[in-house]
Write a protein that holds these residues in place. Structure first.
Motif, PDB file in Angstrom:
ATOM      1  N   UNK A  13     -34.221  13.605  19.142  1.00  0.00           N
ATOM      2  CA  UNK A  13     -34.750  14.476  20.298  1.00  0.00           C
ATOM      3  C   UNK A  13     -33.526  14.601  21.088  1.00  0.00           C
ATOM      4  N   UNK A  14     -33.353  16.035  21.752  1.00  0.00           N
ATOM      5  CA  UNK A  14     -32.448  16.225  22.545  1.00  0.00           C
ATOM      6  C   UNK A  14     -32.851  15.953  24.098  1.00  0.00           C
ATOM      7  N   UNK A  15     -31.901  15.147  24.811  1.00  0.00           N
ATOM      8  CA  UNK A  15     -32.129  14.845  26.252  1.00  0.00           C
ATOM      9  C   UNK A  15     -31.512  16.225  27.026  1.00  0.00           C
ATOM     10  N   UNK A  16     -32.327  17.471  27.023  1.00  0.00           N
ATOM     11  CA  UNK A  16     -31.744  18.497  27.872  1.00  0.00           C
ATOM     12  C   UNK A  16     -31.687  18.401  29.251  1.00  0.00           C
ATOM     13  N   UNK A  17     -30.725  18.827  29.818  1.00  0.00           N
ATOM     14  CA  UNK A  17     -30.692  18.584  31.436  1.00  0.00           C
ATOM     15  C   UNK A  17     -29.730  19.718  31.781  1.00  0.00           C
ATOM     16  N   UNK A  18     -29.869  20.461  32.863  1.00  0.00           N
ATOM     17  CA  UNK A  18     -28.961  21.419  33.316  1.00  0.00           C
ATOM     18  C   UNK A  18     -27.545  20.987  33.546  1.00  0.00           C
ATOM     19  N   UNK A  19     -26.612  21.534  33.137  1.00  0.00           N
ATOM     20  CA  UNK A  19     -25.282  20.996  33.235  1.00  0.00           C
ATOM     21  C   UNK A  19     -24.181  22.415  33.038  1.00  0.00           C
ATOM     22  N   UNK A  20     -23.083  22.032  33.815  1.00  0.00           N
ATOM     23  CA  UNK A  20     -22.012  23.108  33.603  1.00  0.00           C
ATOM     24  C   UNK A  20     -21.197  22.498  32.286  1.00  0.00           C
ATOM     25  N   UNK A  21     -20.885  23.572  31.416  1.00  0.00           N
ATOM     26  CA  UNK A  21     -20.099  23.243  30.180  1.00  0.00           C
ATOM     27  C   UNK A  21     -18.798  23.002  30.436  1.00  0.00           C
ATOM     28  N   UNK A  22     -18.219  23.468  31.561  1.00  0.00           N
ATOM     29  CA  UNK A  22     -16.738  23.075  31.708  1.00  0.00           C
ATOM     30  C   UNK A  22     -16.744  21.774  32.187  1.00  0.00           C
ATOM     31  N   UNK A  54     -26.575  25.486  32.039  1.00  0.00           N
ATOM     32  CA  UNK A  54     -27.046  25.634  30.729  1.00  0.00           C
ATOM     33  C   UNK A  54     -27.870  24.275  30.436  1.00  0.00           C
ATOM     34  N   UNK A  55     -28.894  24.238  29.911  1.00  0.00           N
ATOM     35  CA  UNK A  55     -29.603  23.089  29.347  1.00  0.00           C
ATOM     36  C   UNK A  55     -29.044  22.592  28.262  1.00  0.00           C
ATOM     37  N   UNK A  56     -28.576  21.551  28.353  1.00  0.00           N
ATOM     38  CA  UNK A  56     -27.727  20.675  27.171  1.00  0.00           C
ATOM     39  C   UNK A  56     -27.880  19.074  27.149  1.00  0.00           C
ATOM     40  N   UNK A  57     -27.797  18.485  25.996  1.00  0.00           N
ATOM     41  CA  UNK A  57     -27.643  17.048  26.029  1.00  0.00           C
ATOM     42  C   UNK A  57     -26.219  16.624  26.168  1.00  0.00           C
ATOM     43  N   UNK A  58     -25.973  16.009  27.194  1.00  0.00           N
ATOM     44  CA  UNK A  58     -24.459  15.819  27.549  1.00  0.00           C
ATOM     45  C   UNK A  58     -23.991  14.799  26.632  1.00  0.00           C
ATOM     46  N   UNK A  59     -24.626  13.976  26.127  1.00  0.00           N
ATOM     47  CA  UNK A  59     -24.112  12.974  25.339  1.00  0.00           C
ATOM     48  C   UNK A  59     -23.962  13.530  23.831  1.00  0.00           C
ATOM     49  N   UNK A  60     -24.882  14.043  23.492  1.00  0.00           N
ATOM     50  CA  UNK A  60     -24.489  14.525  21.999  1.00  0.00           C
ATOM     51  C   UNK A  60     -23.424  15.761  22.106  1.00  0.00           C
ATOM     52  N   UNK A  61     -23.668  16.711  23.007  1.00  0.00           N
ATOM     53  CA  UNK A  61     -22.518  17.476  23.052  1.00  0.00           C
ATOM     54  C   UNK A  61     -21.079  17.179  23.316  1.00  0.00           C
ATOM     55  N   UNK A  62     -20.962  16.180  24.003  1.00  0.00           N
ATOM     56  CA  UNK A  62     -19.639  15.172  24.203  1.00  0.00           C
ATOM     57  C   UNK A  62     -19.261  14.813  22.976  1.00  0.00           C
ATOM     58  N   UNK A  63     -20.296  14.113  22.199  1.00  0.00           N
ATOM     59  CA  UNK A  63     -19.926  13.603  20.519  1.00  0.00           C
ATOM     60  C   UNK A  63     -19.308  14.670  19.836  1.00  0.00           C
ATOM     61  N   UNK A  64     -19.974  15.815  19.953  1.00  0.00           N
ATOM     62  CA  UNK A  64     -19.366  17.078  18.985  1.00  0.00           C
ATOM     63  C   UNK A  64     -17.959  17.519  19.526  1.00  0.00           C
TER      64      UNK A  64
END
Length: 178
Positions: A13-22, A54-64
């Motif tokens: 499951x994603x841990x979605x939280x508002x974050x700045x993509x940059x 935007x809502x993202x899972x920071x840890x998982x997106x960082x992994x990508x």
């Protein structure tokens, strides 16, 4: 290998939280630079200033992003240019998306490998498990996005992560169209 396989195989499951993509992109670039990018590789960033939170899972997106950057570095054993770019654009359905493009000037990906690129356990590396890109694709798709690749042999490759942006108000749509 076992840990990567379990990461790929088990539901998550994603841990979605508002974050700045940059902010995520900048953090990952900092981590990559700290891990000693070879002097023969120039790492540049061109980050759009108009991306909303935007809502993202920071840890998982960082992994990508980390995986894609490491792959790009490995694709340039003789050095080259590694560019990370973010932008707001529309996808093929006309929806607003945020794009992160990781572009290298490495050896590129041949047609046969392109067809198998996201298949689990397929790798062109001697020490690779073949799960990295499969996991990346799964994470991006879990965010409602897609992971695309473009390549020209001997000229490099571009991996494009597209993530849906939160619905924009009419005012912001007009502003974005300018």
């Amino acid at each position: 290998v076992v840990r990567q396989f379990l990461d790929y195989a088990r539901p998550f499951e994603l841990d979605l939280r508002p974050e700045h993509l940059n902010a995520i992109v900048t953090h990952v670039i900092t981590v990559v630079r700290a891990s000693r990018v070879p002097d023969s590789i120039e790492l540049t960033a061109d980050l759009a200033g108009d991306l909303p939170m935007m809502p993202v899972d920071t840890t998982r997106l960082s992994q990508v992003l980390l995986n894609l950057l490491q792959n790009a570095i490995q694709a340039m054993p003789d050095g080259g240019l590694l560019t990370v770019e973010t932008r707001k654009t529309r996808d093929r359905h006309g929806e607003f998306v945020a794009e992160v493009t990781i572009r290298d000037t490495g050896h590129g990906i041949d047609e046969e490998a392109m067809e198998k690129l996201f298949i689990p356990f397929f790798t062109t590396k001697q020490s690779g498990t073949g799960l990295g890109l499969s996991i990346c694709q799964r994470i991006v798709q879990a965010h409602g996005g897609d992971l695309d690749v473009q390549s020209v042999v001997d000229f490099g490759a571009s991996f494009i992560v597209r993530l849906p942006l939160p619905e924009l108000t009419e005012e912001r749509i007009e502003e974005a169209a300018k």
